[in-house]
Design a protein around this motif. Structure first.
Motif, PDB file in Angstrom:
ATOM      1  N   LEU A  94       1.043  -1.293  -0.115  1.00 39.76           N
ATOM      2  CA  LEU A  94       0.001   0.189   0.238  1.00 39.76           C
ATOM      3  C   LEU A  94       0.802   1.273   0.057  1.00 39.76           C
ATOM      4  O   LEU A  94       0.346   2.166  -0.724  1.00 39.76           O
ATOM      5  CB  LEU A  94      -1.007  -0.097   1.316  1.00 39.76           C
ATOM      6  N   ILE A  95       2.169   1.162   0.703  1.00 39.83           N
ATOM      7  CA  ILE A  95       3.012   2.304   0.635  1.00 39.83           C
ATOM      8  C   ILE A  95       3.326   2.663  -0.602  1.00 39.83           C
ATOM      9  O   ILE A  95       3.336   3.508  -1.311  1.00 39.83           O
ATOM     10  CB  ILE A  95       4.076   2.064   1.763  1.00 39.83           C
ATOM     11  N   GLU A  96       3.840   1.345  -1.371  1.00 42.12           N
ATOM     12  CA  GLU A  96       4.112   1.718  -2.819  1.00 42.12           C
ATOM     13  C   GLU A  96       3.119   2.019  -3.669  1.00 42.12           C
ATOM     14  O   GLU A  96       3.549   2.935  -4.560  1.00 42.12           O
ATOM     15  CB  GLU A  96       4.738   0.376  -3.246  1.00 42.12           C
ATOM     16  N   GLY A 151      -9.935  10.591   5.362  1.00 38.91           N
ATOM     17  CA  GLY A 151     -10.954  10.456   5.915  1.00 38.91           C
ATOM     18  C   GLY A 151     -11.157   9.142   6.666  1.00 38.91           C
ATOM     19  O   GLY A 151     -12.020   8.954   7.487  1.00 38.91           O
ATOM     20  N   ARG A 152     -10.502   8.413   6.136  1.00 35.11           N
ATOM     21  CA  ARG A 152     -10.280   6.839   6.641  1.00 35.11           C
ATOM     22  C   ARG A 152      -9.334   6.520   7.263  1.00 35.11           C
ATOM     23  O   ARG A 152      -9.286   5.449   7.952  1.00 35.11           O
ATOM     24  CB  ARG A 152     -10.839   5.770   5.513  1.00 35.11           C
ATOM     25  N   SER A 153      -8.109   7.206   6.935  1.00 33.97           N
ATOM     26  CA  SER A 153      -6.959   6.750   7.700  1.00 33.97           C
ATOM     27  C   SER A 153      -6.082   8.056   7.760  1.00 33.97           C
ATOM     28  O   SER A 153      -6.082   8.961   7.138  1.00 33.97           O
ATOM     29  CB  SER A 153      -6.004   5.662   6.919  1.00 33.97           C
ATOM     30  N   LYS A 154      -5.374   8.052   9.032  1.00 35.53           N
ATOM     31  CA  LYS A 154      -4.433   9.294   9.409  1.00 35.53           C
ATOM     32  C   LYS A 154      -3.503   9.724   8.436  1.00 35.53           C
ATOM     33  O   LYS A 154      -3.398  10.743   7.853  1.00 35.53           O
ATOM     34  CB  LYS A 154      -3.832   9.037  10.862  1.00 35.53           C
ATOM     35  N   TYR A 155      -2.782   8.538   7.653  1.00 37.81           N
ATOM     36  CA  TYR A 155      -1.892   8.769   6.790  1.00 37.81           C
ATOM     37  C   TYR A 155      -2.630   7.993   5.414  1.00 37.81           C
ATOM     38  O   TYR A 155      -3.324   7.244   5.475  1.00 37.81           O
ATOM     39  CB  TYR A 155      -0.645   8.323   7.138  1.00 37.81           C
ATOM     40  N   LEU A 156      -1.820   8.377   4.325  1.00 35.07           N
ATOM     41  CA  LEU A 156      -2.128   7.853   2.945  1.00 35.07           C
ATOM     42  C   LEU A 156      -2.094   6.109   2.900  1.00 35.07           C
ATOM     43  O   LEU A 156      -3.121   5.539   2.387  1.00 35.07           O
ATOM     44  CB  LEU A 156      -1.210   8.324   1.923  1.00 35.07           C
ATOM     45  N   ALA A 157      -1.293   5.612   3.534  1.00 36.93           N
ATOM     46  CA  ALA A 157      -1.023   4.268   3.215  1.00 36.93           C
ATOM     47  C   ALA A 157      -1.656   3.349   4.534  1.00 36.93           C
ATOM     48  O   ALA A 157      -1.598   2.310   4.733  1.00 36.93           O
ATOM     49  CB  ALA A 157       0.186   3.742   2.933  1.00 36.93           C
ATOM     50  N   GLY A 158      -1.943   4.258   5.298  1.00 32.29           N
ATOM     51  CA  GLY A 158      -2.636   3.557   6.713  1.00 32.29           C
ATOM     52  C   GLY A 158      -2.508   4.599   7.908  1.00 32.29           C
ATOM     53  O   GLY A 158      -2.512   5.785   7.749  1.00 32.29           O
ATOM     54  N   ASP A 159      -2.402   4.061   9.088  1.00 33.79           N
ATOM     55  CA  ASP A 159      -2.302   4.909  10.461  1.00 33.79           C
ATOM     56  C   ASP A 159      -0.717   5.374  10.703  1.00 33.79           C
ATOM     57  O   ASP A 159      -0.838   5.978  11.770  1.00 33.79           O
ATOM     58  CB  ASP A 159      -3.116   4.231  11.380  1.00 33.79           C
ATOM     59  N   GLU A 160       0.146   5.030  10.074  1.00 39.36           N
ATOM     60  CA  GLU A 160       1.381   5.226  10.260  1.00 39.36           C
ATOM     61  C   GLU A 160       2.007   6.159   9.160  1.00 39.36           C
ATOM     62  O   GLU A 160       1.805   6.085   8.154  1.00 39.36           O
ATOM     63  CB  GLU A 160       2.177   4.175  10.612  1.00 39.36           C
ATOM     64  N   PHE A 161       2.717   7.253   9.651  1.00 37.68           N
ATOM     65  CA  PHE A 161       3.587   8.030   8.625  1.00 37.68           C
ATOM     66  C   PHE A 161       4.405   7.038   7.783  1.00 37.68           C
ATOM     67  O   PHE A 161       5.100   6.244   8.651  1.00 37.68           O
ATOM     68  CB  PHE A 161       4.318   9.042   9.343  1.00 37.68           C
ATOM     69  N   SER A 162       4.575   7.119   6.525  1.00 40.46           N
ATOM     70  CA  SER A 162       5.409   6.421   5.766  1.00 40.46           C
ATOM     71  C   SER A 162       6.142   7.143   4.436  1.00 40.46           C
ATOM     72  O   SER A 162       5.809   8.303   4.303  1.00 40.46           O
ATOM     73  CB  SER A 162       4.295   5.411   5.055  1.00 40.46           C
ATOM     74  N   LEU A 163       6.927   6.321   3.819  1.00 44.27           N
ATOM     75  CA  LEU A 163       7.600   7.010   2.551  1.00 44.27           C
ATOM     76  C   LEU A 163       6.682   7.703   1.587  1.00 44.27           C
ATOM     77  O   LEU A 163       6.857   8.544   1.034  1.00 44.27           O
ATOM     78  CB  LEU A 163       8.385   5.844   1.959  1.00 44.27           C
ATOM     79  N   ALA A 164       5.533   7.190   1.664  1.00 44.22           N
ATOM     80  CA  ALA A 164       4.212   7.836   0.732  1.00 44.22           C
ATOM     81  C   ALA A 164       4.040   9.020   1.125  1.00 44.22           C
ATOM     82  O   ALA A 164       3.810   9.990   0.240  1.00 44.22           O
ATOM     83  CB  ALA A 164       2.968   6.975   0.922  1.00 44.22           C
ATOM     84  N   ASP A 165       3.916   9.393   2.320  1.00 47.75           N
ATOM     85  CA  ASP A 165       3.598  10.748   2.819  1.00 47.75           C
ATOM     86  C   ASP A 165       5.005  11.684   2.710  1.00 47.75           C
ATOM     87  O   ASP A 165       4.702  12.765   2.082  1.00 47.75           O
ATOM     88  CB  ASP A 165       3.099  10.999   4.394  1.00 47.75           C
ATOM     89  N   LEU A 166       5.819  11.033   2.945  1.00 41.13           N
ATOM     90  CA  LEU A 166       7.428  11.808   2.976  1.00 41.13           C
ATOM     91  C   LEU A 166       7.562  12.335   1.731  1.00 41.13           C
ATOM     92  O   LEU A 166       7.838  13.576   1.444  1.00 41.13           O
ATOM     93  CB  LEU A 166       8.112  10.901   3.689  1.00 41.13           C
TER      94      LEU A 166
END
Lengths: 210, 210
Positions: A94-96, A151-166
């Motif tokens: 999902l991050i990818e 609206g469904r998760s805090k960050y794009l790929a889920g509830d943790e900050f990841s490379l996708a947000d960065l």
């Protein structure tokens, strides 16, 4: 070994720098002035044959393309600093996915805006108002999907900050500051909250002041 | 669990299909007709909110963006079928670099050619000869870098076939067949040898006949 990062003044290399700070990896920067065409110097083209930024040197290992470099360091230092690639293969998937969305849907219209609004005046080139309007409309549509997602998760790929947000930070910073289109972010409640969360990270505060 | 792949008739989903064949993963395909706008159906948009192809379903796991999906399967089935992500973190780094080059330097001018030469006539849209000429010139410059690179290693990221090469196959197939620009490949000795090697793989022979 201290990582050498070329071109720290520009947004794509800052994607790499934020990642290095999140992972606690030492680096030094090497300025490359695109306005002077230093990216076309033969010595630079030996490192990056397309004449683009960023490129890194880590001992005798050379790597270019910002999103490849951040994946490399996030994986190499998986257990150091912020976990950026998820805890399972599905989380990484999902991050990818969202790194790719950033690269292929979010970035192109944003890059057009940055070039047209910030760099064309610096280069003495005319601005294409039609392209600016179309790019803004495209980016707005992408942000509508982000709004639903966030609206469904805090960050794009889920509830943790990841490379996708960065991966979104440096160019979105230009959007809300120098491009003057902060309202594209602020008109969307969840996108706005997400932007506040990712842009207030100490890693970005440090890199944006370099 | 059999993987469901949406949109097998198009080039981006074929990137996923070649990967699944290389890894020996069972799949079934679900047709999506872009000409009929089936990618804008509400049910499809629930799977892929941008209305783009491909998207896969694997049990209750849904993933979109072709280059994210191929990374996911190459990692999930690392020890099954062809190794596509290298043997070390550095090898994977170089593979990621060349996947990114494909995505950001190679693909955009090639995609313009495919749209202008193949799809505009089908859609009754005019062809932009200036854009076609510029896209061909851009792609030629990228291929000059590939030629130099492929003079030093058999494949883009090193001496083994990887996800980086695989990612090029479906759209390059369109370039040499339906776009009618095979000479861009054949005028370059090392690129030509590389194209023969990657396009003659049994995985591509199977997928191109689907």
């Amino acid at each position: 070994m201290v990582v050498k990062v070329y071109g720290p003044d520009y947004a794509s290399p800052k994607r790499v720098l934020v990642c290095l700070v999140e992972k606690g990896i030492e680096f030094k920067t090497v300025p490359v002035d695109l306005m002077k065409g230093e990216n076309r110097d033969p010595e630079f083209l030996k490192l990056q044959p397309f004449g683009e930024l960023p490129v890194i040197q880590d001992g005798d290992f050379t790597l270019f393309e910002s999103r490849a470099i951040i994946r490399y360091y996030a994986e190499k230092y998986k257990h150091q600093g912020t976990e950026l690639l998820g805890k399972s293969i599905e989380e990484r998937g999902l991050i990818e996915q969202w790194i790719e969305v950033e690269a292929h849907s979010y970035h192109p219209p944003l890059y057009s805006l940055v070039m047209q609004v910030i760099f064309h005046p610096l280069l003495g080139l005319p601005q294409d108002e039609d392209l600016i309007a179309k790019s803004e409309a495209k980016l707005a549509k992408v942000l509508d999907v982000y709004e639903e997602r966030l609206g469904r998760s805090k960050y794009l790929a889920g509830d943790e900050f990841s490379l996708a947000d960065l991966s979104h930070i440096p160019f979105t910073h230009l959007l809300v500051t120098k491009v003057g289109k902060e309202r594209l972010i602020r008109e969307r409640k969840h996108v706005s909250t997400w932007w506040d969360a990712i842009s207030s990270r100490p890693s970005w505060k440090k890199v944006s002041q370099l």
